[in-house]
Design a protein around this motif. Sequence first.
Motif, PDB file in Angstrom:
ATOM      1  N   CYS A   8       0.906   3.124  -9.187  1.00  0.00           N
ATOM      2  CA  CYS A   8       1.472   4.482  -9.212  1.00  0.00           C
ATOM      3  C   CYS A   8       2.674   4.604 -10.157  1.00  0.00           C
ATOM      4  CB  CYS A   8       1.923   4.896  -7.804  1.00  0.00           C
ATOM      5  SG  CYS A   8       0.592   4.908  -6.597  1.00  0.00           S
TER       6      CYS A   8
ATOM      7  N   LEU B 192       3.781   9.745  -7.113  1.00  0.00           N
ATOM      8  CA  LEU B 192       2.654   9.834  -6.180  1.00  0.00           C
ATOM      9  C   LEU B 192       1.826  11.081  -6.435  1.00  0.00           C
ATOM     10  CD1 LEU B 192       4.063   8.638  -2.734  1.00  0.00           C
ATOM     11  CD2 LEU B 192       2.955   7.327  -4.529  1.00  0.00           C
TER      12      LEU B 192
ATOM     13  N   THR C 243       8.774  10.282  -5.883  1.00  0.00           N
ATOM     14  CA  THR C 243       7.785  11.165  -5.240  1.00  0.00           C
ATOM     15  C   THR C 243       6.896  11.822  -6.289  1.00  0.00           C
ATOM     16  OG1 THR C 243       9.468  12.890  -5.228  1.00  0.00           O
ATOM     17  CG2 THR C 243       9.187  11.647  -3.192  1.00  0.00           C
TER      18      THR C 243
ATOM     19  N   SER D  51      -1.755   9.281  -8.028  1.00  0.00           N
ATOM     20  CA  SER D  51      -2.013   8.845  -6.654  1.00  0.00           C
ATOM     21  C   SER D  51      -2.988   7.657  -6.645  1.00  0.00           C
ATOM     22  CB  SER D  51      -2.597  10.007  -5.852  1.00  0.00           C
ATOM     23  OG  SER D  51      -2.828   9.609  -4.531  1.00  0.00           O
TER      24      SER D  51
ATOM     25  N   LYS E 270       5.235   5.473   2.106  1.00  0.00           N
ATOM     26  CA  LYS E 270       5.330   6.911   1.832  1.00  0.00           C
ATOM     27  C   LYS E 270       6.502   7.568   2.563  1.00  0.00           C
ATOM     28  CE  LYS E 270       1.375   9.103   0.713  1.00  0.00           C
ATOM     29  NZ  LYS E 270       0.068   9.784   0.947  1.00  0.00           N
ATOM     30  N   LYS E 271       6.675   7.253   3.855  1.00  0.00           N
ATOM     31  CA  LYS E 271       7.746   7.879   4.646  1.00  0.00           C
ATOM     32  C   LYS E 271       9.126   7.524   4.076  1.00  0.00           C
ATOM     33  CE  LYS E 271       9.600   8.305   9.305  1.00  0.00           C
ATOM     34  NZ  LYS E 271       9.501   7.827  10.724  1.00  0.00           N
TER      35      LYS E 271
ATOM     36  N   VAL F 252      -3.750   3.483  -4.611  1.00  0.00           N
ATOM     37  CA  VAL F 252      -3.645   2.753  -3.346  1.00  0.00           C
ATOM     38  C   VAL F 252      -2.430   1.838  -3.348  1.00  0.00           C
ATOM     39  CG1 VAL F 252      -4.767   1.090  -1.798  1.00  0.00           C
ATOM     40  CG2 VAL F 252      -6.130   2.834  -2.956  1.00  0.00           C
TER      41      VAL F 252
ATOM     42  N   GLY G 222       0.836  -1.188   0.000  1.00  0.00           N
ATOM     43  CA  GLY G 222       0.000   0.000   0.000  1.00  0.00           C
ATOM     44  C   GLY G 222       0.879   1.249   0.000  1.00  0.00           C
ATOM     45  N   VAL G 223       0.424   2.306  -0.640  1.00  0.00           N
ATOM     46  CA  VAL G 223       1.217   3.534  -0.775  1.00  0.00           C
ATOM     47  C   VAL G 223       1.512   4.145   0.586  1.00  0.00           C
ATOM     48  CG1 VAL G 223       1.170   5.917  -1.615  1.00  0.00           C
ATOM     49  CG2 VAL G 223       0.421   4.040  -3.094  1.00  0.00           C
ATOM     50  N   ASN G 224       0.530   4.125   1.471  1.00  0.00           N
ATOM     51  CA  ASN G 224       0.741   4.742   2.792  1.00  0.00           C
ATOM     52  C   ASN G 224       1.856   4.051   3.573  1.00  0.00           C
ATOM     53  OD1 ASN G 224      -1.232   6.692   2.456  1.00  0.00           O
ATOM     54  ND2 ASN G 224      -2.883   5.351   3.231  1.00  0.00           N
ATOM     55  N   THR G 225       2.050   2.761   3.326  1.00  0.00           N
ATOM     56  CA  THR G 225       3.073   1.987   4.034  1.00  0.00           C
ATOM     57  C   THR G 225       4.488   2.454   3.668  1.00  0.00           C
ATOM     58  OG1 THR G 225       1.593   0.066   3.916  1.00  0.00           O
ATOM     59  CG2 THR G 225       3.884  -0.353   4.536  1.00  0.00           C
TER      60      THR G 225
END
Length: 377
Positions: free
Chosen positions: A61, A50, A47, A54, A24-25, A56, A19-22
């Motif tokens: 992406c 994204l 970056t 954008s 992202k950092k 999931v 998942g992208v949120n996983t």
Amino acid sequence: MKIEHLIRRDFSIVNPFYGVNTIKKELLERRALVVQDENQFYGVLTTNDLVKNSKVLVIDCLSIKNLVDFKKSVQEVLLEMKVSNTDVLPVGKEGNFIGLVFKNELYNYVSEYNLELETIIKEQTEELKKTLETKDLMFSIIAHDLRSPFNIILGYSDILKNNLRNYKIEKSERLINQMNARTQMTLNLLDNLLNWSKNQSGKLIVNPSFFNIGTVSDQIIAELKETAQMKKITLRSFYPEGLDVSADKNMVKVILRNLISNAIKFTKNNGLVEVYSMAIDEYIEVTVSDTGIGVDDKNKTLIFTIDENKTKLGTADEKGSGLGLVICKDFVESHHGKIWVEDNKDEGSLFKFTLPTQFVKGSTIKKINMPYIKIRE
């Protein structure tokens, strides 16, 4: 300039179905992540991906970024980045992914390379300038400083040729002595020119041997006796018996000949030039003392450099090339010695230089403060 030495191989790998949120950092920290599943390479996530696409899942992406060959030039890869509007590209070898290249790192390399290239060009330009100046100086010496004494010698010889039968023997001897002195000075100038040109081209080789420094001093004084007599200058040397030096004999002769000639040149009529040799620790220190016009404090280092050394006439309007002391410095330093000038306590100058020492087997001399064992006039 190839990119093969600028490839980042310390990349971080993520699964295409993360998942992208996983991620992202980590993506923000690294600016790019390699997307790979087992041995299958999918691409590079940046970056910018994204922002533009954008989604999931990571795989959704991804934008297409073709592998660039590791043998490509930096300029080619920068152009490809511009066309594809990306700051990162994957690099391949024989079709297999091996690492990443970043635009800012390529630009930094180009900037550093150009700076280095500018420095090299600047250094080569300076070297070429010095070479041309050296050539011009050599031509100037040949055209003026060598031509002038030859004209004087020819003048003396013409006088003798036309009047030899009419002159008394004393007058003929005087003219011959003057010719001899002028010839010796001209030969010294020519030797300096040849030695300097060899040194500039790196063809000068030091061939050390053991010899007596006092004997060599006497030889040079004998050579320059006629020159000194033209100004009624007394030449003397002081040295202990058995004082041997480990050095290139021909170079030492050149050093002594230049220093003694200079002393004669800048000493007035009826003056005194003396050569002292003494042992000091592991070196022999040689001093050429004169009662001449001396050296200004500001010129005590400049006289040993060709760039700043401005030649001046001697006390009898003798000319010089300015090479003598430069050659002395080069020759002394090639023996790991030192050369410098001090003020004479009365008047004139003390030119000093050091050379490595080696005593004759059985010599009892260890260290001497005043070398008054032998005197040669």
